[in-house]
Design a protein around this motif. Structure first.
Motif, short mmCIF file in Angstrom:
data_model
loop_
_atom_site.label_atom_id
_atom_site.label_comp_id
_atom_site.label_asym_id
_atom_site.label_seq_id
_atom_site.Cartn_x
_atom_site.Cartn_y
_atom_site.Cartn_z
N ASP A 118 0.86 -1.19 0.00
CA ASP A 118 0.00 0.00 0.00
C ASP A 118 0.90 1.24 0.00
OD1 ASP A 118 0.20 1.37 2.63
OD2 ASP A 118 -0.53 -0.54 3.41
N GLN A 119 0.33 2.34 -0.44
CA GLN A 119 1.14 3.52 -0.74
C GLN A 119 1.96 4.00 0.45
OE1 GLN A 119 1.93 5.00 -3.67
NE2 GLN A 119 0.87 3.20 -4.50
N ALA A 120 1.34 4.03 1.66
CA ALA A 120 2.04 4.56 2.83
C ALA A 120 3.23 3.66 3.18
CB ALA A 120 1.07 4.64 4.02
N LEU A 121 3.00 2.35 3.16
CA LEU A 121 4.08 1.42 3.49
C LEU A 121 5.17 1.47 2.42
CD1 LEU A 121 5.25 -0.80 5.24
CD2 LEU A 121 3.88 -2.47 3.95
N LYS A 122 4.73 1.58 1.18
CA LYS A 122 5.70 1.62 0.07
C LYS A 122 6.64 2.82 0.25
CE LYS A 122 6.02 1.68 -4.95
NZ LYS A 122 5.29 1.73 -6.22
N LYS A 123 6.04 3.99 0.64
CA LYS A 123 6.88 5.17 0.80
C LYS A 123 7.90 4.96 1.93
CE LYS A 123 6.82 10.19 1.29
NZ LYS A 123 8.14 10.10 1.84
N ARG A 124 7.43 4.41 3.06
CA ARG A 124 8.35 4.16 4.18
C ARG A 124 9.48 3.22 3.77
NH1 ARG A 124 5.10 1.73 8.84
NH2 ARG A 124 7.17 1.28 9.63
N ASP A 127 11.84 4.92 1.25
CA ASP A 127 12.68 5.93 1.93
C ASP A 127 13.81 5.25 2.69
OD1 ASP A 127 11.16 7.92 0.93
OD2 ASP A 127 10.06 8.37 2.79
#
Ligand SMILES: [Zn+2]
Length: 245
Positions: A118-124, A127
């Motif tokens: 999911d987008q939030a996890l992917k960003k973390r 990063d």
């Protein structure tokens, strides 16, 4: 160029007259054979301990067709092994004829490909990888090379199917759920995924001067892509579905 070489070149240029090729069904050739004891994480149907994947080495290996077939068997049922198994009279694509290899399967830890996070996890995750100077896609998530099971590879030259294309993710015979069975790859690692390179030190394999640990099967899928083979969860003997990417 010697007379003999010229003659060979002329013969290659002339090609074959398609009208002269044999018609009718041709024998499938073996692609891979796995014993359940060697791949304990791969689910086998009740009573089966041997998987044989057969195919027609041509262009029709994508989708759901009789050109790729699964044989789930009990090894003890195999009594007599043919010394000279039937061969097709001709091969449409010699890049799809594997060089025989003795497998020594190794278990590796994978993580879901980026397009399934999911987008939030992917960003973390991305990063974190940037801070560590590693590539999530190439170094950490999905192992390159031939493998059984595991996560589907990241999509490369096209996007994953949208929900209205869901047929791509269903068994072509019963519409049921699929799971990743086998990935056929054009190389065991590439310039980006060298972190997965096996620890063996020999770079050359016997048999052919161009055969190497990087491509021991000497197979190429498309322009160096992977072919993922998905099997039907409810009826594993159904024709598998394949996706090239
Ligand atoms: Zn099915």
């Amino acid at each position: 160029m010697s007379a003999q070489e010229s003659e060979t070149v002329e013969r290659l240029r002339a090609g074959h007259d398609p009208a002269l090729l044999p018609t009718g069904p041709q024998p499938l050739i073996p692609l891979v054979q796995l014993y359940a004891r060697d791949v304990p994480a791969l689910p086998f149907p009740e009573g089966a301990d041997l998987l044989q994947v057969l195919w027609a080495p041509g262009s029709g290996i994508e989708g759901c067709s009789a050109n790729v077939q699964l044989r789930w068997r009990r090894a003890s049922d195999v009594q007599e092994v043919l010394r000279t198994p039937p061969e097709p009279a001709y091969v449409e694509c010699d890049d799809h004829v594997p060089e025989p290899c003795l497998l020594q399967p190794e278990s590796v830890q994978e993580f879901p490909p980026g397009h399934l996070l999911d987008q939030a996890l992917k960003k973390r995750v991305y990063d974190w990888c940037e801070q560590k100077s590693v590539s999530y896609q190439s170094d950490l998530s999905v192992a390159p090379g031939w493998k059984a099971g595991g996560w589907p590879a990241p999509f490369t030259f096209r996007d994953p199917a949208d929900s209205d294309e869901d047929e791509e993710w269903q068994c072509g015979e019963c519409g049921g759920r699929l799971e990743a069975l086998l990935t056929v790859d054009s190389s065991e690692w590439d310039g980006n995924s060298g972190s997965w390179r096996p620890a063996e030190t020999a770079s050359k394999l016997v048999g052919d001067p161009y055969r190497s640990l990087r491509n021991p099967t000497m197979m190429t899928i498309g322009r160096g892509y992977t072919l993922q083979v998905y099997s039907c969860v409810s009826t594993p003997s159904h024709l598998p579905r394949t996706i090239m990417q």
